[in-house]
Design an enzyme around this catalytic site. Structure first.
Site, PDB file in Angstrom:
ATOM      1  N   ASP A 190      -2.366   5.642   0.709  1.00 60.61           N
ATOM      2  CA  ASP A 190      -3.571   5.903   0.264  1.00 60.61           C
ATOM      3  C   ASP A 190      -4.639   5.773   1.591  1.00 60.61           C
ATOM      4  O   ASP A 190      -4.138   5.050   2.542  1.00 60.61           O
ATOM      5  CB  ASP A 190      -3.935   5.210  -0.753  1.00 60.61           C
ATOM      6  CG  ASP A 190      -4.902   5.805  -1.745  1.00 60.61           C
ATOM      7  OD1 ASP A 190      -5.496   6.913  -1.320  1.00 60.61           O
ATOM      8  OD2 ASP A 190      -5.393   5.211  -2.700  1.00 60.61           O
ATOM      9  N   ASP A 236      -0.803  -1.012  -7.119  1.00 62.38           N
ATOM     10  CA  ASP A 236      -1.804  -0.790  -6.201  1.00 62.38           C
ATOM     11  C   ASP A 236      -2.241  -1.970  -5.469  1.00 62.38           C
ATOM     12  O   ASP A 236      -1.420  -3.122  -5.481  1.00 62.38           O
ATOM     13  CB  ASP A 236      -3.293  -0.331  -6.901  1.00 62.38           C
ATOM     14  CG  ASP A 236      -4.175   0.677  -6.320  1.00 62.38           C
ATOM     15  OD1 ASP A 236      -4.278   0.590  -5.272  1.00 62.38           O
ATOM     16  OD2 ASP A 236      -4.400   1.663  -7.079  1.00 62.38           O
ATOM     17  N   HIS A 275      -1.977   7.712 -13.682  1.00 60.03           N
ATOM     18  CA  HIS A 275      -2.672   6.452 -13.072  1.00 60.03           C
ATOM     19  C   HIS A 275      -4.133   6.508 -13.478  1.00 60.03           C
ATOM     20  O   HIS A 275      -4.979   7.361 -13.976  1.00 60.03           O
ATOM     21  CB  HIS A 275      -2.723   6.902 -11.489  1.00 60.03           C
ATOM     22  CG  HIS A 275      -3.267   6.382 -10.460  1.00 60.03           C
ATOM     23  ND1 HIS A 275      -3.045   4.714 -10.431  1.00 60.03           N
ATOM     24  CD2 HIS A 275      -4.107   6.124  -9.433  1.00 60.03           C
ATOM     25  CE1 HIS A 275      -3.580   3.940  -9.614  1.00 60.03           C
ATOM     26  NE2 HIS A 275      -4.453   4.730  -8.837  1.00 60.03           N
ATOM     27  N   ARG A 288      -2.445  10.792   0.372  1.00 58.33           N
ATOM     28  CA  ARG A 288      -3.626  11.299  -0.045  1.00 58.33           C
ATOM     29  C   ARG A 288      -4.140  12.320   0.897  1.00 58.33           C
ATOM     30  O   ARG A 288      -4.671  13.424   0.529  1.00 58.33           O
ATOM     31  CB  ARG A 288      -4.720  10.281  -0.589  1.00 58.33           C
ATOM     32  CG  ARG A 288      -5.993  10.899  -1.381  1.00 58.33           C
ATOM     33  CD  ARG A 288      -6.796   9.986  -1.853  1.00 58.33           C
ATOM     34  NE  ARG A 288      -7.544   9.330  -0.931  1.00 58.33           N
ATOM     35  CZ  ARG A 288      -8.253   8.537  -1.112  1.00 58.33           C
ATOM     36  NH1 ARG A 288      -8.780   8.049  -2.162  1.00 58.33           N
ATOM     37  NH2 ARG A 288      -9.274   7.821   0.073  1.00 58.33           N
ATOM     38  N   ASP A 314      -8.753  11.550  -6.518  1.00 57.69           N
ATOM     39  CA  ASP A 314      -9.445  10.586  -7.505  1.00 57.69           C
ATOM     40  C   ASP A 314     -10.490  11.635  -8.568  1.00 57.69           C
ATOM     41  O   ASP A 314     -11.533  11.667  -8.450  1.00 57.69           O
ATOM     42  CB  ASP A 314     -10.540   9.691  -6.858  1.00 57.69           C
ATOM     43  CG  ASP A 314      -9.819   8.873  -6.031  1.00 57.69           C
ATOM     44  OD1 ASP A 314      -8.610   8.134  -6.316  1.00 57.69           O
ATOM     45  OD2 ASP A 314     -10.301   8.239  -5.090  1.00 57.69           O
TER      46      ASP A 314
END
Length: 927
Positions: free
Chosen positions: A512, A399, A657, A583, A599
């Site tokens: 992302d 990340d 994740h 995403r 998320d």
């Protein structure tokens, strides 16, 4: 510094609270155009067609449409429009309505369509003062009622299948110039445009709306439909709910941290395709628009339908679904998909927007991620942990903390000093590295990307034409304007190895935050009056020289991933297939990237939601879908973690994740029993990788999702229309993951009774005839998975540390017999990473089993691949009469085979036939 600290406090408040603040996101009442359009319920449409202007040229019917003021005598023409009706080859129609002479150009999405649709001949059947009738070569007719305008699409039997503007909700707000306020001698304003036309405010954010109101609306009716599906991404059921008593579905890509469940709120993706299904047909519409969109739905089979949405008389018709699309801007451009079966309508959509391309094989295996693995030693430790605990894994992810100060295309000089060596250590085991690259760019002097973008004018501009400055993870950030082809070329070049040091063909990309996410923006995204590149055209200056963000918002992420895809291809001269995770999503995004559900949280509700969310995305083209295993937020207990791995092992994208503030949760950090169960789930996935890979290959050819709701295959069974806690893999495997806490059994629906379908438990080979619901015991080690009778599925039982090391391992072929004692299957083999398959370097084979023989033949006879794989075992489930002997014939060789019959569960095992998969073969049986 004080400003930055305050911002970071605000970010932590939003991103550390683990709860959605609804006040950050608009309702329909707070969205000016949605409130305005939803309130309009005319008894009769203002729109009418001028039959004298009807003309057909090739595949397109063109006619003038006008709006009239019916209160005047004679009715006064208010505005003029042009209607275009086009026929497309596979039974699809396209309807476009635009102003005859718009004051400014209206935006049409640029990347959603894979190519210009292949046209079909459109014949004008008849035309008079009341109706215009046209027909395509497929046997469909279109009946256009002149006044008020209504467009009805008839199926091949002549029945009404889709109707546009039946409920008089067609609106195309004409563009107009802003009037200046005039004051009299006392200072009183005599003339001023109505409130909200030239600007509106949400919380502290003002939208200047320089073009004024430009919204569009259209109602779509689906006669004889029982359910509607699609328009992802939302966190509710796969079948769409009636919205009359609440909010419409919203399509507007937004960064919603830990989104709510069972909600129609907008989240990360916005794909405006809807399907309707009933016993007579399946049809659909693709709303080709990238602006903010709200969709109302009314299903007249719902007992709680409130008729406040539309003013219509149903004539007692109960089997019908109505929808209404409302977008803030754009051209009214809708594709009508005439079906007729569920698979037909899904193919029609992917024919327009593209199928998922064949991904690299490793991407179908298991991925391990966390925000963040802190340094090279941490990566090495996690990598080694999978080997120590005998768990297969194919990719480790990094990340944002791997970068130098959150500057993309850089590495932290202390924590990641030797990125090339780190990657090499992974690839030596057949593993890959995936790193994150977001669209926000840190505004820091000396950062090469920021310096280049500033100098060359590559950033999105604010309403004043200056570089837009928003806030994201790096703090002060600007956003690349991917609408500009120069920016896309530049951005693609950053992925070259000489520009992104330490990377190789085995480093892949995670895009992302590309909704785009802007922490201090309205609804945590970009200002609508920001400016984007527009291709220069003569005579178009001022407002006409740029697109506003409101026009392209849902397409922004698509431009981002398309530029990444281009860069990934070009870094190796288009030799290797890239893997990208996105995403945000819009129509066509499936051509470039996989997607995940964002998320989520370590709660049972989010595990349950992962199935309908991915099913909805899959039928909207994005079949390569998964959720964060274990949940991004919070910490899953052993039971939840186990069940999530078991579910994830049977979803297309399989990645664990977690959030930076959560407790570490690599599998070996759990107790021994949980570790064993996670290992088992991962090994199940690896055993089926060649089955998954074959499904993805076939998707490139037939456009059908690999991950399917039951109605796609069994739409004639009313019971399946609302089932979304189980799913199909292709048409060969049925999965009912355990999604509930503490249960010892679950209900599983086995479809196909009308065709005498048999389903086999993959663990025991026990046969279950399709007869609706059965109760299945589910101890913590059990996930109900069934192979359809009549199918053959390839497996590789020698699971190794990564998929690359299994490339030439032997196959076990599982033959599940149908009621006729036959079965068929397919198998696809290639090198797993290059585009050499496009040069006939692959095997696509058919497996067939009858009582007399089993054959392995090439479907594509001109294609070959030198695989080292062979057959070490054939398992035949459901066998009633076992053969006395079997012989393998391959080339000039004949070999007698050993067999074992297990009478307890009617299973025949052919042991070590050693058939070479690089050549056709045949096994004959004697009785």
């Amino acid at each position: 510094m004080k400003t930055l600290c305050c911002l970071l406090v605000g970010i932590l408040a939003i991103y550390g609270s683990f709860a959605v603040d609804r006040n950050n996101f608009k309702t329909c009442e707070q969205s000016g155009f949605c409130k305005r359009l939803r309130a309009q319920k005319p008894e009769k449409s203002q729109y009418s067609l001028d039959p004298k202007t009807v003309a057909v040229q090739g595949n397109t019917l063109v006619a003038n449409v006008v709006t009239v003021d019916r209160e005047t005598q004679p009715p006064k023409v208010l505005h003029k429009y042009v209607l275009k009706l086009s026929a497309i080859k596979d039974g699809t129609f396209r309807v476009e309505i635009n102003e005859a002479e718009p004051l400014y150009p209206r935006y049409v999405p640029q990347l959603a369509l894979v190519s210009a649709p292949v046209t079909d001949k459109l014949e004008l059947v008849s035309s008079d003062d009341t109706k215009v009738i046209a027909a395509n070569s497929q046997g469909h007719r279109v009946v256009i009622t002149v006044d008020p305008l209504k467009i009805e699409f008839l199926d091949k039997s002549g029945e009404s299948a889709v109707v546009l503007n039946e409920n008089n909700q067609l609106f195309v707000e004409p563009l107009r110039k802003r009037k200046e306020a005039v004051e009299d001698e006392t200072g009183q304003i005599l003339e001023e445009d109505e409130e909200g036309t030239w600007g509106e405010t949400f919380k502290s954010h003002h939208d200047s709306k320089p073009r004024g109101n430009e919204a569009i609306s259209l109602d779509v009716s689906f006669p004889d439909a029982d359910q509607a599906y699609g328009i992802p991404e939302h966190s509710d059921k796969v079948n769409l709910a009636t919205t009359t008593s609440g909010e419409p579905y919203r399509l507007y890509n937004l960064d919603v941290f830990e989104y709510e469940l069972d909600s129609r709120m907008a989240i990360y993706a916005a794909i405006p395709v809807m399907y309707a299904h009933g016993s007579k047909r399946s049809v659909g519409v693709f709303w080709h628009n990238s602006a903010e969109t709200w969709v109302d739905v009314v299903n007249y089979a719902d007992s709680n339908v409130v008729s406040s949405l539309v003013n219509l008389v149903t004539g007692g018709q109960k089997r019908k679904v109505d929808a209404r699309f409302m977008s803030e801007s754009g051209v009214l451009d809708v594709f009508v998909l005439m079906g007729d079966k569920p698979k037909d309508v899904l193919r029609q959509y992917t024919a327009l927007t593209g199928a998922v391309p064949l991904p690299p094989k490793f991407s179908l295996a298991y991925h391990q991620s966390r925000w963040n693995y802190v340094d090279e030693n941490d990566v090495a430790s996690v990598d080694e942990g999978f080997d120590t605990h005998d768990i297969p894994a194919d990719a480790i992810w990094l990340d944002i903390e791997y970068t130098n100060g959150k500057k993309y295309f850089t590495w932290d000089a202390e924590k990641f000093q030797h990125p090339a060596e780190m990657v090499s250590n992974l690839t030596a085991k057949g593993r890959k590295l995936v790193v994150i690259i977001d669209p926000h760019i840190k505004r820091e002097a000396g950062y090469f990307l920021h310096e280049d973008a500033t100098e060359k004018g590559y950033y999105v501009k604010n309403k004043d034409g200056k570089d837009y400055d928003g806030w994201c993870w790096p703090g002060s950030s600007s956003y690349l304007d991917f609408m500009d082809p120069r920016v896309r070329e530049y951005y693609a070049s950053l992925y070259r190895y000489e520009n992104f040091a330490g990377t190789s063909k085995d480093v892949h990309i995670w895009n992302d935050m590309n909704e785009p996410s802007v922490f201090n923006g309205p609804e945590v995204t970009m200002l609508k009056d920001n400016r984007h590149y527009k291709s220069p055209e003569p005579g178009q200056e001022g407002i006409s020289s740029f697109w506003e963000h409101r026009h392209i918002h849902n397409e922004y992420g698509l431009f981002h991933i398309s530029a990444t895809h281009k860069g990934m291809l070009e870094r190796d001269d288009k030799k290797y297939r890239p893997f990208i995770l996105t995403r945000s999503g819009f129509a066509g995004a499936q051509r470039y990237a996989a997607i995940w559900t964002g998320d989520n949280s370590a709660e049972w509700g989010f595990l349950a939601a992962s199935v309908p969310m991915c099913l909805s995305l899959a039928i909207a083209g994005m079949s390569f879908c998964g959720s964060d295993v274990g949940g991004f937020f919070k910490y899953p207990d052993s039971e939840l973690m186990t069940r999530w791995y078991q579910a994830g092992a049977y979803q297309p994208f399989f990645r664990a994740h977690s959030h930076i503030e959560t407790k570490r949760r690599e599998p070996w950090l759990y107790d021994a029993q949980t570790l064993s169960l996670i290992r088992d789930a991962n090994r199940r996935r690896y055993a089926l990788l060649d089955f998954w890979y074959t499904l993805f290959f076939e998707q490139t050819r037939d456009g059908l999702p690999v991950f399917r709701p039951l109605f796609v295959e069994y739409g004639d069974e009313s019971e399946v229309l609302t089932i979304d806690n189980q799913h199909l893999l292709g048409d060969k495997m049925l999965v009912r993951p355990v999604l509930e806490k503490g249960v010892s059994s679950v209900q599983v629906y086995l479809p196909g009774a009308r065709t005498r379908t048999v389903w086999y438990d993959v663990d025991t080979y026990q046969a279950y005839p399709a007869d609706g619901y059965i109760t299945v015991d589910t101890p913590i080690s059990k996930i109900p998975v069934y192979q359809r009778g009549g199918s053959i599925i390839p497996r590789k039982e020698r699971v190794r540390r990564s998929s690359a090391l299994m490339a030439h391992d032997p196959y076990t072929l599982v033959v599940a017999l149908d009621a006729n004692n036959t079965a068929t299957g397919t198998l696809y083999i290639d090198d797993g990473e290059t585009y050499d398959y496009k040069n006939n370097k692959y095997i696509y084979a058919k497996l067939e089993y009858t009582q007399e023989r089993m054959t392995y033949t090439y479907i594509d006879e001109s294609a070959t691949y030198p695989t080292g794989s062979w057959v070490e075992r054939i398992v035949v489930a459901g066998i009633k009469t076992a053969p006395r002997s079997a012989k393998l014939l391959q080339g000039d060789s004949t070999t007698s085979l050993l067999m074992t019959l297990h009478k307890g569960n009617d299973v025949l095992v052919i042991r070590k036939p050693a058939a070479n998969m690089a050549k056709p073969w045949k096994i004959t049986f004697s009785y």
